[in-house]
Scaffold this motif. Sequence first.
Motif, mmCIF file in Angstrom:
data_model
loop_
_atom_site.group_PDB
_atom_site.id
_atom_site.type_symbol
_atom_site.label_atom_id
_atom_site.label_comp_id
_atom_site.label_asym_id
_atom_site.label_seq_id
_atom_site.Cartn_x
_atom_site.Cartn_y
_atom_site.Cartn_z
ATOM 1 N N SER A 121 0.856 -1.188 0.000
ATOM 2 C CA SER A 121 0.000 0.000 0.000
ATOM 3 C C SER A 121 0.889 1.234 0.000
ATOM 4 C CB SER A 121 -0.901 0.013 1.239
ATOM 5 O OG SER A 121 -1.709 -1.135 1.295
ATOM 6 N N PHE A 122 0.319 2.382 -0.327
ATOM 7 C CA PHE A 122 1.108 3.610 -0.300
ATOM 8 C C PHE A 122 0.610 4.508 0.824
ATOM 9 C CE2 PHE A 122 -2.164 5.119 -3.396
ATOM 10 C CZ PHE A 122 -2.424 3.923 -4.048
ATOM 11 N N ILE A 123 1.570 4.976 1.620
ATOM 12 C CA ILE A 123 1.308 5.702 2.861
ATOM 13 C C ILE A 123 2.179 6.952 2.885
ATOM 14 C CG2 ILE A 123 1.378 5.559 5.385
ATOM 15 C CD1 ILE A 123 1.316 2.475 5.060
ATOM 16 N N LEU A 124 1.638 8.044 3.378
ATOM 17 C CA LEU A 124 2.430 9.266 3.496
ATOM 18 C C LEU A 124 3.499 9.118 4.575
ATOM 19 C CD1 LEU A 124 3.064 12.187 2.822
ATOM 20 C CD2 LEU A 124 1.166 12.889 4.311
ATOM 21 N N GLY A 125 3.098 8.775 5.802
ATOM 22 C CA GLY A 125 4.060 8.575 6.877
ATOM 23 C C GLY A 125 4.372 9.853 7.634
ATOM 24 N N LYS A 126 5.536 9.860 8.295
ATOM 25 C CA LYS A 126 5.877 10.983 9.167
ATOM 26 C C LYS A 126 7.390 11.149 9.247
ATOM 27 C CE LYS A 126 5.962 8.155 13.370
ATOM 28 N NZ LYS A 126 5.416 7.976 14.733
ATOM 29 N N PRO A 127 7.856 12.338 9.639
ATOM 30 C CA PRO A 127 9.299 12.541 9.807
ATOM 31 C C PRO A 127 9.816 11.803 11.032
ATOM 32 C CG PRO A 127 8.092 14.498 10.477
ATOM 33 C CD PRO A 127 7.084 13.564 9.880
ATOM 34 N N VAL A 128 11.095 11.456 10.996
ATOM 35 C CA VAL A 128 11.759 10.809 12.131
ATOM 36 C C VAL A 128 13.031 11.588 12.441
ATOM 37 C CG1 VAL A 128 10.815 8.520 11.674
ATOM 38 C CG2 VAL A 128 12.949 9.204 10.569
ATOM 39 N N PRO A 129 13.581 11.427 13.641
ATOM 40 C CA PRO A 129 14.812 12.150 13.985
ATOM 41 C C PRO A 129 15.936 11.858 12.995
ATOM 42 C CG PRO A 129 13.842 11.160 15.943
ATOM 43 C CD PRO A 129 13.063 10.637 14.776
ATOM 44 N N LYS A 130 16.711 12.872 12.713
ATOM 45 C CA LYS A 130 17.805 12.725 11.759
ATOM 46 C C LYS A 130 18.911 11.846 12.332
ATOM 47 C CE LYS A 130 17.201 17.000 9.143
ATOM 48 N NZ LYS A 130 17.869 18.202 8.604
ATOM 49 N N LYS A 131 19.419 10.963 11.479
ATOM 50 C CA LYS A 131 20.562 10.125 11.831
ATOM 51 C C LYS A 131 21.557 10.177 10.684
ATOM 52 C CE LYS A 131 17.790 6.892 14.589
ATOM 53 N NZ LYS A 131 17.310 5.487 14.703
ATOM 54 N N GLU A 132 22.800 9.940 11.002
ATOM 55 C CA GLU A 132 23.841 10.025 9.986
ATOM 56 C C GLU A 132 24.185 8.645 9.445
ATOM 57 O OE1 GLU A 132 24.926 12.848 8.812
ATOM 58 O OE2 GLU A 132 23.701 13.993 10.232
ATOM 59 N N GLY A 133 24.680 8.623 8.215
ATOM 60 C CA GLY A 133 25.217 7.405 7.624
ATOM 61 C C GLY A 133 24.177 6.337 7.387
ATOM 62 N N ALA A 134 24.567 5.086 7.635
ATOM 63 C CA ALA A 134 23.717 3.939 7.316
ATOM 64 C C ALA A 134 22.440 3.908 8.139
ATOM 65 C CB ALA A 134 24.500 2.645 7.529
ATOM 66 N N LYS A 135 22.448 4.565 9.296
ATOM 67 C CA LYS A 135 21.274 4.520 10.167
ATOM 68 C C LYS A 135 20.212 5.552 9.789
ATOM 69 C CE LYS A 135 23.492 2.410 14.158
ATOM 70 N NZ LYS A 135 23.677 2.443 15.622
ATOM 71 N N GLN A 136 20.494 6.366 8.789
ATOM 72 C CA GLN A 136 19.503 7.338 8.332
ATOM 73 C C GLN A 136 18.301 6.612 7.736
ATOM 74 O OE1 GLN A 136 20.574 9.826 4.950
ATOM 75 N NE2 GLN A 136 19.471 11.555 5.836
ATOM 76 N N SER A 137 17.113 7.080 8.074
ATOM 77 C CA SER A 137 15.885 6.477 7.553
ATOM 78 C C SER A 137 15.504 7.166 6.246
ATOM 79 C CB SER A 137 14.757 6.611 8.575
ATOM 80 O OG SER A 137 13.584 5.978 8.106
ATOM 81 N N ILE A 138 15.418 6.372 5.179
ATOM 82 C CA ILE A 138 15.094 6.897 3.847
ATOM 83 C C ILE A 138 13.853 6.171 3.338
ATOM 84 C CG2 ILE A 138 15.899 7.193 1.479
ATOM 85 C CD1 ILE A 138 18.772 7.072 2.585
ATOM 86 N N SER A 139 12.830 6.930 2.994
ATOM 87 C CA SER A 139 11.605 6.347 2.447
ATOM 88 C C SER A 139 11.457 6.740 0.987
ATOM 89 C CB SER A 139 10.381 6.824 3.233
ATOM 90 O OG SER A 139 10.350 6.256 4.529
ATOM 91 N N GLY A 140 10.857 5.844 0.220
ATOM 92 C CA GLY A 140 10.660 6.136 -1.192
ATOM 93 C C GLY A 140 9.380 5.509 -1.719
ATOM 94 N N TRP A 141 8.895 6.058 -2.818
ATOM 95 C CA TRP A 141 7.657 5.594 -3.440
ATOM 96 C C TRP A 141 7.903 5.334 -4.925
ATOM 97 C CZ3 TRP A 141 8.320 9.318 0.118
ATOM 98 C CH2 TRP A 141 7.583 9.243 1.308
ATOM 99 N N ASP A 142 7.308 4.286 -5.455
ATOM 100 C CA ASP A 142 7.361 4.031 -6.894
ATOM 101 C C ASP A 142 6.248 4.861 -7.524
ATOM 102 O OD1 ASP A 142 7.313 3.045 -9.501
ATOM 103 O OD2 ASP A 142 7.948 1.046 -8.863
ATOM 104 N N VAL A 143 6.572 6.103 -7.812
ATOM 105 C CA VAL A 143 5.569 7.079 -8.241
ATOM 106 C C VAL A 143 4.852 6.622 -9.506
ATOM 107 C CG1 VAL A 143 5.217 9.463 -8.980
ATOM 108 C CG2 VAL A 143 6.854 8.956 -7.146
ATOM 109 N N GLU A 144 5.586 6.030 -10.424
ATOM 110 C CA GLU A 144 4.983 5.604 -11.689
ATOM 111 C C GLU A 144 3.908 4.539 -11.461
ATOM 112 O OE1 GLU A 144 6.365 3.531 -15.908
ATOM 113 O OE2 GLU A 144 7.838 4.609 -14.682
#
Length: 482
Positions: free
Chosen positions: A437-460
């Motif tokens: 499913s596709f969800i907007l979600g929410k911001p999370v605290p910033k983290k550096e490097g590999a622990k950074q949370s990155i979200s993405g959507w297949d817009v097409e």
Amino acid sequence: MFTRKSITIALCAAFSLLLLLATSRRLGGWTAIDDPLYQSGGHGHHPPPPPGHNGPGPRPHPSENPDCAGYPIPDNILVIMKTGASESFNRVPTQLMTVLKCVPDFLIFSDMEQKIGGYPVYDSLSNVSAEAMEGNSDFDLYRRQKACPVDVEGCNKQGNPATEGWNLDKYKNVHMAEQTYKMRPGYDWYVFVDADTYVLWPNLVHWLGKLNPNKKHYLGSVTLIQGFRFGHGGSGYIVSKASMKALVDENPGVGQKYDLRAKRECCGDYVFALALKDNADVSVEQMWPTINGEKPATLPFGPWHWCHPIVTMHHMNSEEINTFWEFERRFRREQIASGKPRPLLIKDIYHEYLEPKLKREQLDWDNKSDDRFYVDISAKQWDEGTLHRMKPANEYNELEKVAHRSASDCEAACKSLPPDDCVQYKYEDGKCAMHRSFILGKPVPKKEGAKQSISGWDVEKIKEWTEREKVCDKIQWPNLSS
């Protein structure tokens, strides 16, 4: 002879009269009584307040409030809102200024008698048995608030109101139902919600107009404790007059009967369901996703959440309630102007909230992806929840095999799968998570490097699917025998 001044006055008066008539005619076209979607048998458009009370507070009746133009005004539905004194002034005022201003009658219950802007707030715990309260630390907050000589917030700095409020909350639900039925016994439907629940009033009125309140109904979004089904309180649950009569009228003192049981249970909505089952032989009926515990930012859009009307959402803060209220009123006006009004559907929330913000990637963001996980099992010890949601390795395609390496690898793996397998992903600390499913979600605290949370959507994929499903051929109300 007429003077120029008298002619001018007469012309102004005539123009004002014509303007008034035109305005009243235009407003008349927006009233719910003219809207076939909200006509229901036998219920007056401008009902008087129920006998014995003058309405819930110092406000105009919804029929006289321009903010409620076009909203249904039935006389058979009562909204009961639950809050706590430690939070009531943060949550209730916004409800009074938005949703509740167009609800003909409602009651507000808390763990302390209060008044908010002239509206009474009733003490739901006033009849709890002495046996349940004596020596019970669950009532420390209740006692402290009653003894407080200043504002409640000031006194609650001496304790932990969040934890204490949760412990106290479980005693409220059955007592609220008992007090409500004694105060307002003549309603067809009783709608129980929390102060952070949003009620989509036009949808609710339309839906309940299809159902029979003389049957025992208990409608909710089902959850379970030890295999027992009950309606989640934050999502809201709806009880017919037949069920309320069987619970309260035929069982005097039912609230106190469950005080000691509440002491050893976690939650008031669970205890309420036990009371209904024990005393009225009524079990909850699943009404999800129409009765819903999510909100616009967390709703999972897709085939399971699309052509469905929605009547409640949960965990809405004051800003979110106000923003959605403005959207709902605009949607309602547009529907009436179209001449073919329909209920607000979950897909409409997508078009308002997620579609304008849809993008390929968002840093420091959690879009709630958790249907399937990809990790390097040898890298560290993963929790059982993660391992349980992994595909067998022999079913991976080539891109799935390396999905755990980086956010870009996770994105590529998602894109390689069909839409019913992945339309969005989240990558964090060596874990690739995908969602159907596709969800907007929410911001999370910033983290550096590999622990950074990155979200993405297949817009097409999402745009292709939503364009294909742009029109709902059938509105999907919950399956329920009236």
